[in-house]
Write a protein that holds these residues in place. Structure first.
Motif, PDB file in Angstrom:
ATOM      1  N   LYS A 108     -14.316   5.705  -6.112  1.00  0.00           N
ATOM      2  CA  LYS A 108     -15.351   6.178  -5.201  1.00  0.00           C
ATOM      3  C   LYS A 108     -14.899   7.436  -4.456  1.00  0.00           C
ATOM      4  CE  LYS A 108     -16.509   3.374  -1.884  1.00  0.00           C
ATOM      5  NZ  LYS A 108     -17.072   2.291  -1.065  1.00  0.00           N
ATOM      6  N   GLU A 109     -13.642   7.443  -4.002  1.00  0.00           N
ATOM      7  CA  GLU A 109     -13.123   8.612  -3.298  1.00  0.00           C
ATOM      8  C   GLU A 109     -13.007   9.818  -4.232  1.00  0.00           C
ATOM      9  OE1 GLU A 109      -9.468   7.198  -1.655  1.00  0.00           O
ATOM     10  OE2 GLU A 109     -10.469   6.138  -0.015  1.00  0.00           O
ATOM     11  N   ALA A 110     -12.620   9.592  -5.478  1.00  0.00           N
ATOM     12  CA  ALA A 110     -12.521  10.686  -6.454  1.00  0.00           C
ATOM     13  C   ALA A 110     -13.899  11.288  -6.719  1.00  0.00           C
ATOM     14  CB  ALA A 110     -11.894  10.186  -7.748  1.00  0.00           C
ATOM     15  N   GLU A 111     -14.905  10.430  -6.828  1.00  0.00           N
ATOM     16  CA  GLU A 111     -16.275  10.901  -7.043  1.00  0.00           C
ATOM     17  C   GLU A 111     -16.755  11.709  -5.839  1.00  0.00           C
ATOM     18  OE1 GLU A 111     -19.904  11.497  -8.991  1.00  0.00           O
ATOM     19  OE2 GLU A 111     -17.951  10.868  -9.716  1.00  0.00           O
ATOM     20  N   ALA A 112     -16.431  11.251  -4.626  1.00  0.00           N
ATOM     21  CA  ALA A 112     -16.825  11.978  -3.421  1.00  0.00           C
ATOM     22  C   ALA A 112     -16.148  13.349  -3.376  1.00  0.00           C
ATOM     23  CB  ALA A 112     -16.466  11.175  -2.179  1.00  0.00           C
ATOM     24  N   ARG A 113     -14.867  13.413  -3.747  1.00  0.00           N
ATOM     25  CA  ARG A 113     -14.170  14.704  -3.780  1.00  0.00           C
ATOM     26  C   ARG A 113     -14.793  15.627  -4.819  1.00  0.00           C
ATOM     27  NH1 ARG A 113      -9.594  11.566  -3.384  1.00  0.00           N
ATOM     28  NH2 ARG A 113      -9.146  11.791  -5.584  1.00  0.00           N
ATOM     29  N   ARG A 114     -15.154  15.067  -5.983  1.00  0.00           N
ATOM     30  CA  ARG A 114     -15.763  15.870  -7.043  1.00  0.00           C
ATOM     31  C   ARG A 114     -17.101  16.443  -6.573  1.00  0.00           C
ATOM     32  NH1 ARG A 114     -19.428  15.692 -10.852  1.00  0.00           N
ATOM     33  NH2 ARG A 114     -20.111  13.588 -10.389  1.00  0.00           N
ATOM     34  N   LEU A 115     -17.922  15.617  -5.924  1.00  0.00           N
ATOM     35  CA  LEU A 115     -19.222  16.091  -5.441  1.00  0.00           C
ATOM     36  C   LEU A 115     -19.063  17.137  -4.348  1.00  0.00           C
ATOM     37  CD1 LEU A 115     -21.193  12.718  -5.392  1.00  0.00           C
ATOM     38  CD2 LEU A 115     -21.448  14.607  -7.003  1.00  0.00           C
ATOM     39  N   ARG A 162       0.866  -1.190   0.000  1.00  0.00           N
ATOM     40  CA  ARG A 162       0.000   0.000   0.000  1.00  0.00           C
ATOM     41  C   ARG A 162       0.896   1.231   0.000  1.00  0.00           C
ATOM     42  NH1 ARG A 162      -5.492  -0.494   1.926  1.00  0.00           N
ATOM     43  NH2 ARG A 162      -5.268   1.581   2.804  1.00  0.00           N
ATOM     44  N   VAL A 163       0.715   2.084  -1.018  1.00  0.00           N
ATOM     45  CA  VAL A 163       1.581   3.246  -1.212  1.00  0.00           C
ATOM     46  C   VAL A 163       0.724   4.499  -1.356  1.00  0.00           C
ATOM     47  CG1 VAL A 163       3.405   4.216  -2.654  1.00  0.00           C
ATOM     48  CG2 VAL A 163       3.157   1.753  -2.497  1.00  0.00           C
ATOM     49  N   PRO A 164       1.023   5.564  -0.605  1.00  0.00           N
ATOM     50  CA  PRO A 164       0.277   6.815  -0.785  1.00  0.00           C
ATOM     51  C   PRO A 164       0.707   7.524  -2.058  1.00  0.00           C
ATOM     52  CG  PRO A 164       2.015   7.133   0.823  1.00  0.00           C
ATOM     53  CD  PRO A 164       2.034   5.667   0.444  1.00  0.00           C
ATOM     54  N   GLN A 165      -0.274   8.054  -2.788  1.00  0.00           N
ATOM     55  CA  GLN A 165      -0.016   8.836  -4.001  1.00  0.00           C
ATOM     56  C   GLN A 165      -0.942  10.043  -3.980  1.00  0.00           C
ATOM     57  OE1 GLN A 165       2.226   7.930  -6.979  1.00  0.00           O
ATOM     58  NE2 GLN A 165       3.039   7.296  -5.016  1.00  0.00           N
ATOM     59  N   GLY A 166      -0.470  11.132  -3.451  1.00  0.00           N
ATOM     60  CA  GLY A 166      -1.302  12.329  -3.354  1.00  0.00           C
ATOM     61  C   GLY A 166      -2.470  12.106  -2.407  1.00  0.00           C
ATOM     62  N   TRP A 167      -3.688  12.288  -2.913  1.00  0.00           N
ATOM     63  CA  TRP A 167      -4.890  12.091  -2.100  1.00  0.00           C
ATOM     64  C   TRP A 167      -5.232  10.622  -1.934  1.00  0.00           C
ATOM     65  CZ3 TRP A 167      -7.092  16.115   0.294  1.00  0.00           C
ATOM     66  CH2 TRP A 167      -6.874  17.391  -0.204  1.00  0.00           C
ATOM     67  N   GLU A 168      -4.667   9.781  -2.759  1.00  0.00           N
ATOM     68  CA  GLU A 168      -5.093   8.384  -2.830  1.00  0.00           C
ATOM     69  C   GLU A 168      -4.056   7.434  -2.252  1.00  0.00           C
ATOM     70  OE1 GLU A 168      -5.400   8.494  -6.986  1.00  0.00           O
ATOM     71  OE2 GLU A 168      -7.412   9.327  -6.993  1.00  0.00           O
ATOM     72  N   ILE A 169      -4.520   6.231  -1.909  1.00  0.00           N
ATOM     73  CA  ILE A 169      -3.620   5.169  -1.466  1.00  0.00           C
ATOM     74  C   ILE A 169      -3.775   4.014  -2.447  1.00  0.00           C
ATOM     75  CG2 ILE A 169      -3.101   3.519   0.350  1.00  0.00           C
ATOM     76  CD1 ILE A 169      -4.080   5.567   2.369  1.00  0.00           C
TER      77      ILE A 169
END
Length: 129
Positions: free
Chosen positions: A93-100, A52-59
């Motif tokens: 799912k997290e990207a969609e939540a950030r967009r909303l 598991r590697v962090p990449q910006g906002w995402e893991i």
């Protein structure tokens, strides 16, 4: 390709980090998980391991497909790992939540004029009382 590679070297070769020093710092800081737990920088990476590697906002959760201790181009680096299906779905799912969330926030169309600034300052002064 080599038969044993340190975790920091593999993360650098797979282009998750720009330098080995940044990879080392992330590992020592507990940001990178190897097979569900914390790992040391010198941990030997094995094929089939989950990282598991962090990449910006995402893991990102990736499975190691091959080993390399040399940094090459991005298309070749992508052959070293495969992202898991759960990770892809979670990131979408997290990207969609950030967009909303960003759409729900109302941004001002312009800066306040002099009268509006005075009203804002008057309101803030009364809130402090």
């Amino acid at each position: 390709m080599s038969d044993s590679v340190r975790l920091d070297k593999w993360l650098w070769a797979a282009r998750f980090f720009k330098t080995r020093a940044l990879a080392k710092k992330a590992i020592e800081g507990g940001k990178v998980n190897y097979d569900g737990g914390r790992a040391k920088t010198s941990k030997q990476v094995e094929i089939g391991a989950l990282i598991r590697v962090p990449q910006g906002w995402e893991i990102l959760e990736v499975e190691v497909l091959s080993l390399s201790d040399q940094r090459r181009g991005a298309p070749e680096a992508r052959t070293l790992y495969a992202e898991t299906d759960e990770s892809v779905q979670r990131r979408a799912k997290e990207a969609e939540a950030r967009r909303l969330t960003n759409e729900a926030m109302q941004h001002p169309l312009k800066r306040p004029d002099k009268k509006q600034r005075r009203d804002i300052q008057r309101f803030q002064r009364h809130q402090g009382e």
